[in-house]
Design an enzyme around this catalytic site. Structure first.
Site, PDB file in Angstrom:
ATOM      1  N   HIS A 199       0.548  -1.155   0.203  1.00  0.00           N
ATOM      2  CA  HIS A 199       0.023   0.381   0.010  1.00  0.00           C
ATOM      3  C   HIS A 199       0.999   1.099   0.157  1.00  0.00           C
ATOM      4  CE1 HIS A 199      -2.903   2.915   1.306  1.00  0.00           C
ATOM      5  NE2 HIS A 199      -4.075   1.977   1.003  1.00  0.00           N
ATOM      6  N   GLU A 239      -7.960  -5.026  -0.048  1.00  0.00           N
ATOM      7  CA  GLU A 239      -8.755  -6.209  -1.217  1.00  0.00           C
ATOM      8  C   GLU A 239      -8.696  -7.050  -0.807  1.00  0.00           C
ATOM      9  OE1 GLU A 239     -10.176  -3.872  -2.686  1.00  0.00           O
ATOM     10  OE2 GLU A 239      -8.840  -1.972  -3.743  1.00  0.00           O
TER      11      GLU A 239
HETATM   12  N1  COA Z   1       3.369  -7.527  -4.682  1.00  0.00           N
HETATM   13  C1  COA Z   1       5.302  -7.505  -5.221  1.00  0.00           C
HETATM   14  N2  COA Z   1       6.192  -7.021  -4.578  1.00  0.00           N
HETATM   15  C2  COA Z   1       5.393  -5.304  -5.097  1.00  0.00           C
HETATM   16  C3  COA Z   1       3.898  -5.470  -4.034  1.00  0.00           C
HETATM   17  C4  COA Z   1       2.883  -6.853  -4.355  1.00  0.00           C
HETATM   18  N3  COA Z   1       2.116  -6.090  -4.173  1.00  0.00           N
HETATM   19  N4  COA Z   1       3.768  -3.940  -3.804  1.00  0.00           N
HETATM   20  C5  COA Z   1       4.461  -3.582  -3.860  1.00  0.00           C
HETATM   21  N5  COA Z   1       6.160  -4.046  -4.247  1.00  0.00           N
HETATM   22  C6  COA Z   1       6.785  -3.738  -4.847  1.00  0.00           C
HETATM   23  C7  COA Z   1       7.589  -2.870  -5.885  1.00  0.00           C
HETATM   24  O1  COA Z   1       7.205  -3.356  -6.696  1.00  0.00           O
HETATM   25  C8  COA Z   1       9.071  -2.030  -5.757  1.00  0.00           C
HETATM   26  O2  COA Z   1       9.735  -2.458  -5.603  1.00  0.00           O
HETATM   27  P1  COA Z   1      10.957  -2.409  -6.515  1.00  0.00           P
HETATM   28  O3  COA Z   1      11.643  -0.985  -5.564  1.00  0.00           O
HETATM   29  O4  COA Z   1      12.088  -3.048  -6.453  1.00  0.00           O
HETATM   30  O5  COA Z   1      10.347  -2.280  -8.007  1.00  0.00           O
HETATM   31  C9  COA Z   1       8.352  -1.948  -4.094  1.00  0.00           C
HETATM   32  O6  COA Z   1       7.479  -3.153  -3.847  1.00  0.00           O
HETATM   33  C10 COA Z   1       7.967  -0.830  -3.481  1.00  0.00           C
HETATM   34  O7  COA Z   1       6.895  -0.676  -3.477  1.00  0.00           O
HETATM   35  P2  COA Z   1       5.933   1.077  -3.347  1.00  0.00           P
HETATM   36  O8  COA Z   1       6.703   1.763  -2.862  1.00  0.00           O
HETATM   37  O9  COA Z   1       5.598  -0.092  -1.568  1.00  0.00           O
HETATM   38  O10 COA Z   1       4.806   0.675  -4.015  1.00  0.00           O
HETATM   39  P3  COA Z   1       3.634   1.900  -4.218  1.00  0.00           P
HETATM   40  O11 COA Z   1       3.211   2.806  -3.403  1.00  0.00           O
HETATM   41  O12 COA Z   1       3.747   2.283  -5.650  1.00  0.00           O
HETATM   42  O13 COA Z   1       2.089   1.026  -4.783  1.00  0.00           O
HETATM   43  C11 COA Z   1       0.937  -0.701  -4.461  1.00  0.00           C
HETATM   44  C12 COA Z   1       1.389   0.649  -4.301  1.00  0.00           C
HETATM   45  C13 COA Z   1      -0.494  -0.861  -3.496  1.00  0.00           C
HETATM   46  C14 COA Z   1       0.275  -0.074  -5.930  1.00  0.00           C
HETATM   47  C15 COA Z   1       1.010  -2.215  -4.765  1.00  0.00           C
HETATM   48  O14 COA Z   1       1.769  -2.020  -3.412  1.00  0.00           O
HETATM   49  C16 COA Z   1       0.759  -3.281  -5.877  1.00  0.00           C
HETATM   50  O15 COA Z   1       1.185  -2.840  -6.822  1.00  0.00           O
HETATM   51  N6  COA Z   1      -0.205  -3.591  -4.892  1.00  0.00           N
HETATM   52  C17 COA Z   1      -1.192  -4.759  -5.573  1.00  0.00           C
HETATM   53  C18 COA Z   1      -2.200  -4.217  -5.735  1.00  0.00           C
HETATM   54  C19 COA Z   1      -2.959  -3.797  -4.288  1.00  0.00           C
HETATM   55  O16 COA Z   1      -3.267  -5.103  -3.791  1.00  0.00           O
HETATM   56  N7  COA Z   1      -3.777  -2.870  -4.806  1.00  0.00           N
HETATM   57  C20 COA Z   1      -4.921  -2.143  -4.190  1.00  0.00           C
HETATM   58  C21 COA Z   1      -3.849  -1.325  -3.037  1.00  0.00           C
HETATM   59  S1  COA Z   1      -5.456  -0.871  -1.716  1.00  0.00           S
END
Ligand code: COA
Length: 382
Positions: free
Chosen positions: A261, A319
């Site tokens: 998140h 989710e």
């Molecule tokens: N699975 C695997 N890797 C994940 C991940 C997940 N669910 N969520 C984040 N990461 C990875 C990213 O790719 C990033 O890796 P990198 O730096 O090696 O490229 C790292 O973890 C840090 O990510 P972060 O900065 O915390 O993510 P964000 O703030 O840009 O994104 C979300 C937040 C929600 C978009 C992201 O966590 C995600 O895509 N989750 C899955 C989709 C989801 O459940 N969405 C509903 C949200 S309520």
């Protein structure tokens, strides 16, 4: 005012772009406050109409105000004929439900009953009342069934379940859905809410703002995650297969839906709340197989995310348990995101009102990274 900085914040992370009394998220402590209430209290105690009224009017309704609000919504649930005709065409083309919701929402300034008061408020009531009708009618049309007209005597949550199945739902199911809708009703400046505020800040109209918000919500990084999250659990099938499956996914660089998140660095409090609601629903149903599998997958996923992305604090988000709860209420995976919209539209509208009350056009800056000194080459010489 008029302040300029040269800082670029990718994804606007950490940038404060609105003041709000609607909700507050503390991502380190795992706290969500909705209009002054801890989400846990509001979600379990309020009806969806009460929670919406609280957001729109900044106070809980009296018994009289609540009755009036419920009646106003019940009287506005039927869809304009043009909206239904559009949904029928969309069903023939087997358009995804969120796309059908977006298209249909764009028609909702047709046939808006006027109360003689503020037209924007009339519009807000029509949007709120009609979202469940669109989702349920379209779902039935896509299955080849006739839509079920809304039931005037039922509240929003009960009527939504009724319009899907044609049967009056059990009280426990209604409570489960109401808890869900209240849990997701608002969540600070998430992507779809921000979209709505940007659109309304141009003095555009409410329908335009809501259509834009649906577009933002449907993406898999925002509200599109719960369907794929549960599909993943079904593919895993049994707890013993979870580790190999999840590891392979992470090795391929894929994201695990339902985890991570932007704001929460601990377990999303809504996940805890919805897991408890799901436990009640599955216990009542007498079969804990899926519930137990989901818990096992969660445990493995969180451990593996720590292994593959150490220190990132990727925890369970809303989710993952949205999927489990809504499936337990009998909803198909494709209905998860539209049901999210049925709840969140109340928050979008509240944010639009709030933005309008103290509006400043939302217009950030960009940092130019292009070339400065191109020379024009006539077409024949390129
Ligand atoms: N699975 C695997 N890797 C994940 C991940 C997940 N669910 N969520 C984040 N990461 C990875 C990213 O790719 C990033 O890796 P990198 O730096 O090696 O490229 C790292 O973890 C840090 O990510 P972060 O900065 O915390 O993510 P964000 O703030 O840009 O994104 C979300 C937040 C929600 C978009 C992201 O966590 C995600 O895509 N989750 C899955 C989709 C989801 O459940 N969405 C509903 C949200 S309520």
């Amino acid at each position: 005012m008029g302040m300029t900085t040269n800082h670029y914040y990718p994804g606007l992370e950490g940038v404060v772009a609105a003041e709000t009394r609607l909700s507050h998220v503390d991502g380190q402590k795992g706290i969500l406050i909705i209009a002054g209430f801890p989400v846990e209290e509001l979600a379990d105690k309020a009806t969806f109409e009460e929670a919406t009224y609280l957001l729109w009017h900044d106070a809980l309704p009296t018994a009289g105000q609540l009755q009036e609000f419920q009646q106003a919504l019940a009287a506005r649930r039927a869809l304009p004929p043009a909206t239904l005709a559009l949904l029928r065409e969309a069903a023939v083309a087997q358009v995804p439900v969120m796309d059908a919701l977006r298209m249909a929402a764009g028609t909702l300034n047709l046939n808006v009953p006027a109360t003689g008061g503020d037209p924007a408020h009339d519009q807000a009531l029509a949007l709120l009342a009609r979202f469940p009708t669109i989702a349920a009618a379209y779902w039935r049309l896509r299955q080849g069934h006739a839509p079920i007209p809304p039931h005037e005597k039922l509240g929003t949550a009960a009527n939504f379940l009724y319009m899907l199945s044609g049967e009056e739902p059990a009280a426990a199911a209604v409570r489960g859905l109401e808890t869900y809708l209240n849990t997701v009703i608002d969540h600070s400046l998430n992507a779809s809410t921000f979209t709505a505020r940007v659109i309304i800040s141009t003095r555009s109209d409410l329908v335009s703002a809501i259509v834009g918000a649906i577009g933002a919500l449907k993406g898999p990084l925002h509200g599109g995650a719960p369907g794929p999250a549960l599909d993943m659990v079904f593919e895993i099938g049994s707890a013993g297969r979870a580790e190999a499956y999840l590891r392979a996914k992470l090795e391929r660089g894929e994201r695990l839906m339902g985890f991570g998140h932007r704001v929460y660095k601990v377990r999303d409090p809504r996940a805890t709340l919805l897991a408890a609601a799901a436990e009640k629903v599955y216990t009542a149903g007498g079969d804990m197989t899926l519930y137990n599998l989901v818990r096992a997958v969660e445990e493995k996923a969180v451990a593996l995310l720590e292994e593959y992305k150490p220190g990132r604090n990727l925890k369970t988000n809303v989710e993952f348990y949205t999927a489990l709860l809504l499936y337990g209420l009998g909803l198909d995976t494709e209905l998860f995101s539209p049901t999210f919209a049925v709840g969140r539209v109340a928050g979008w509208i509240a944010h639009c009102f709030e933005q309008q009350a103290a509006n400043r056009l939302i217009r950030p800056s960009s940092a130019y990274r292009g070339v400065w000194d191109r020379r024009w080459v006539p077409l024949g010489q390129r």
